[in-house]
Write a protein that holds these residues in place. Structure first.
Motif, PDB file in Angstrom:
ATOM      1  N   GLY A   1       0.781  -1.227   0.000  1.00  0.00           N
ATOM      2  CA  GLY A   1       0.000   0.000   0.000  1.00  0.00           C
ATOM      3  C   GLY A   1       0.810   1.273   0.000  1.00  0.00           C
ATOM      4  O   GLY A   1       0.232   2.362   0.144  1.00  0.00           O
ATOM      5  N   GLY A   2       2.117   1.188  -0.162  1.00  0.00           N
ATOM      6  CA  GLY A   2       2.959   2.380  -0.127  1.00  0.00           C
ATOM      7  C   GLY A   2       3.106   3.029  -1.495  1.00  0.00           C
ATOM      8  O   GLY A   2       2.675   2.500  -2.518  1.00  0.00           O
ATOM      9  N   ALA A   3       3.731   4.210  -1.507  1.00  0.00           N
ATOM     10  CA  ALA A   3       3.994   4.913  -2.765  1.00  0.00           C
ATOM     11  C   ALA A   3       5.119   4.215  -3.511  1.00  0.00           C
ATOM     12  O   ALA A   3       5.974   3.545  -2.915  1.00  0.00           O
ATOM     13  CB  ALA A   3       4.365   6.362  -2.487  1.00  0.00           C
TER      14      ALA A   3
ATOM     15  N   PHE B   1      15.030   5.983  -3.533  1.00  0.00           N
ATOM     16  CA  PHE B   1      14.295   7.038  -2.838  1.00  0.00           C
ATOM     17  C   PHE B   1      12.916   6.488  -2.485  1.00  0.00           C
ATOM     18  O   PHE B   1      12.120   6.171  -3.381  1.00  0.00           O
ATOM     19  CB  PHE B   1      14.171   8.285  -3.716  1.00  0.00           C
ATOM     20  N   LEU B   2      12.637   6.352  -1.195  1.00  0.00           N
ATOM     21  CA  LEU B   2      11.352   5.856  -0.710  1.00  0.00           C
ATOM     22  C   LEU B   2      10.602   6.994  -0.029  1.00  0.00           C
ATOM     23  O   LEU B   2      11.214   7.808   0.673  1.00  0.00           O
ATOM     24  CB  LEU B   2      11.547   4.706   0.287  1.00  0.00           C
ATOM     25  N   GLN B   3       9.272   7.031  -0.190  1.00  0.00           N
ATOM     26  CA  GLN B   3       8.488   8.092   0.434  1.00  0.00           C
ATOM     27  C   GLN B   3       7.059   7.621   0.664  1.00  0.00           C
ATOM     28  O   GLN B   3       6.584   6.715  -0.021  1.00  0.00           O
ATOM     29  CB  GLN B   3       8.502   9.365  -0.417  1.00  0.00           C
ATOM     30  N   THR B   4       6.390   8.250   1.626  1.00  0.00           N
ATOM     31  CA  THR B   4       4.967   8.000   1.814  1.00  0.00           C
ATOM     32  C   THR B   4       4.169   8.875   0.844  1.00  0.00           C
ATOM     33  O   THR B   4       4.705   9.771   0.199  1.00  0.00           O
ATOM     34  CB  THR B   4       4.540   8.285   3.261  1.00  0.00           C
ATOM     35  N   ALA B   5       2.867   8.615   0.787  1.00  0.00           N
ATOM     36  CA  ALA B   5       2.044   9.240  -0.249  1.00  0.00           C
ATOM     37  C   ALA B   5       1.957  10.754  -0.130  1.00  0.00           C
ATOM     38  O   ALA B   5       1.708  11.440  -1.118  1.00  0.00           O
ATOM     39  CB  ALA B   5       0.641   8.643  -0.215  1.00  0.00           C
ATOM     40  N   GLY B   6       2.160  11.305   1.075  1.00  0.00           N
ATOM     41  CA  GLY B   6       1.971  12.731   1.286  1.00  0.00           C
ATOM     42  C   GLY B   6       2.845  13.606   0.406  1.00  0.00           C
ATOM     43  O   GLY B   6       2.417  14.678  -0.044  1.00  0.00           O
ATOM     44  N   LEU B   7       4.086  13.171   0.137  1.00  0.00           N
ATOM     45  CA  LEU B   7       4.982  13.984  -0.687  1.00  0.00           C
ATOM     46  C   LEU B   7       4.424  14.136  -2.100  1.00  0.00           C
ATOM     47  O   LEU B   7       4.351  15.243  -2.641  1.00  0.00           O
ATOM     48  CB  LEU B   7       6.376  13.360  -0.730  1.00  0.00           C
ATOM     49  N   GLY B   8       4.014  13.038  -2.688  1.00  0.00           N
ATOM     50  CA  GLY B   8       3.481  13.093  -4.039  1.00  0.00           C
ATOM     51  C   GLY B   8       2.145  13.792  -4.135  1.00  0.00           C
ATOM     52  O   GLY B   8       1.783  14.339  -5.177  1.00  0.00           O
TER      53      GLY B   8
END
Length: 506
Positions: A254-256, A300-307
């Motif tokens: 479920g991650g970005a 580069f890993l990130q949660t949905a908030g950045l996108g």
């Protein structure tokens, strides 16, 4: 005495005085002689006495109570005292008193509401502080230095938006040569969501350290959290890195989507299946994905908030800017923490309005361990860095058991080529020197990448020293090419070694 009686008494005195004045006037009109004037004088005197008495009673019974009521209203007297003083005013109508009492009651209710609002705000502040403390507890501690930590560099960052977000990043060693990294988020901004996040993260950690595989861990944790019936979920990407060979294994629940930059190239989206978030569904068949990282590769890993951060035109940051921002940071040869800071600044500038900012967590991983056959170094484009390049080449050849006399002329060629690249490189640029040795040890490929402004350093030379250097380079290389790029230009040289490599030590 009641207010009505007091009011009637004051009115009787005033009416009597007015009657006497009227009688005195009739006497003067009917009899203007001495006797009439005497009677008129006595009547005027009596009227004056009655009017003075009425004025005195008016002052004591009306004016003074009104003054006291005004003082009470101006102060902080209790409601019962205000009502009592209002009742002592003889001329104050009951409706007026009721209005005054209503206003006072309204003021008291308003004070109670303000107190209740202040209490709620205090409670919200406490809940936010507790939530923030729980989220901070999910962040990792600094890794201890070990031989394995030399194989990579990493950094994490949490950015808060207008509303609190339950996001985290984490990294830890499962065993001395196996690193685990993850970024995750639980939708929501309360204490319950933060607790759920910490429990899920801790459970993943414990399962992996018990020796469970990544797929088994994700399935176990999903079942455990779903059975709790919390109706929440954790969107998370969990990966493990074998620091010895660069093998990266991961599951995206479920991650970005992450981004991958291969050695010195551009960041690209790492397209792979995205499975259901942890705790969302009862039975989920997770599958792991693998990729081999080589020296210089970055994840580069990130949660949905950045996108999801919106721009002025409403377009999310992920669709329009995220990859472009990372590729701009790539050209600056920044460390992972600097890339995260650069990305955060660019996202904030893209959003423009603080109230639209969305919280997120991000993690940057750079793999630094070189292969036996292929490795690279990155140095400033200045002549003083030539020694560092030479030391790098020496280690590459020694790691492949190639004797010095076999690569001596190659080392000189590389030194001359590096000097030419430094002259053409723009100020403040970096040169990436890559050395690849053939498996049979018979040839070596040297590639130099730098912002040469589209100029081939081997062709655009002056007579004298530079021309002699170019002649030597061409004599020593079997294959020499130049490739112009958008940000980096590349010179590639292929050379044959002069003799067979020495036998490897047993």
């Amino acid at each position: 005495m009641r207010n009505e009686d007091r009011r009637k008494e004051s009115l009787w005195l005033w009416q009597a005085g007015a009657a006497l004045l009227a009688a005195a006037g009739f006497v003067l009109l009917a009899d203007s002689g001495p006797a009439g004037r005497i009677w008129a004088g006595w009547l005027f005197l009596a009227a004056a006495v009655l009017l003075l008495a009425g004025a005195s009673r008016l002052r004591d019974r009306v004016i003074r109570p009104l003054e006291q009521l005004y003082q009470a209203l101006s102060g902080s007297a209790p409601m019962d005292q205000l009502v009592q003083q209002a009742q002592e005013v003889p001329g104050l109508p009951g409706a007026v008193m009721e209005v005054a009492a209503g206003r006072i009651g309204e003021a008291e209710r308003r004070m109670e509401q303000l107190q209740a609002t202040a209490d709620r705000q205090a409670q919200q502040t406490v809940r936010r502080q507790l939530t923030e403390e729980l989220c901070r507890s999910a962040l990792p501690q600094v890794l201890r230095d070990s031989p394995a930590t030399a194989a990579f560099s990493l950094a994490g960052r949490v950015e808060e938006g207008q509303a609190l977000s339950c996001t985290f990043y984490d990294y830890f060693f499962i065993d001395p040569g196996l690193l685990c990294i993850m970024v995750g988020q639980v939708p929501g901004d309360g204490i319950t969501e933060a607790l759920y996040m910490v429990v899920a993260q801790t459970t993943i950690r414990s399962r992996l350290r018990m020796g469970r595989s990544l797929v088994e861990t994700m399935a176990d944790v999903n079942t455990q959290l779903y059975d709790q019936g919390a109706k929440q979920s954790l969107c998370v990407l969990v990966g493990t890195l074998n620091t010895a060979n660069g093998m990266f294994t991961y599951v995206n629940a479920g991650g970005a989507l992450p981004l991958l930059m291969r050695n010195g190239e551009r960041y690209e989206w790492l397209e792979a299946p995205v499975y259901a978030a942890i705790g969302m569904n009862e039975n989920v068949s997770y599958r792991s994905q693998q990729l081999r990282l080589r020296q210089g590769d970055c994840l580069f890993l990130q949660t949905a908030g950045l996108g999801q951060t919106p721009g002025e035109n409403g377009v999310p940051f992920q669709k329009q800017e995220l990859r472009a921002v990372l590729n701009r940071s790539r050209s600056r040869a920044q460390a992972p923490e600097e890339i995260l800071q650069f990305t955060a600044d660019e996202a904030a500038a893209y959003c423009q309005r603080d109230e639209d900012r969305v919280g997120y967590a991000a993690l940057m991983l750079e793999y630094r361990k070189g292969d036996k056959e292929l490795a690279h170094c990155q140095v400033p484009a200045v002549p003083a860095s030539a020694g560092e390049v030479t030391a790098f080449l020496k280690k590459r050849f020694e790691d492949n058991s190639i004797q010095r006399r076999a690569y001596a002329r190659v080392a000189v060629m590389v030194d001359e080529l590096f000097a030419l690249c430094c002259r053409k490189c723009k100020e403040g640029g970096m040169v990436t020197v890559e050395c690849g040795i053939a498996p049979d040890g018979q040839s070596v490929t040297v590639r130099m990448s730098a912002p040469l402004q589209g100029v081939n350093p081997v062709e655009d030379v002056q007579e004298g020293t530079e021309a002699s250097a170019v002649e030597f380079i061409e004599d020593q290389t079997e294959y020499l090419t130049f490739k112009k790029g958008e940000e980096q230009d590349t010179v590639t040289a292929v050379c044959f070694l002069e003799e067979e490599p020495a036998a490897a030590l047993g």
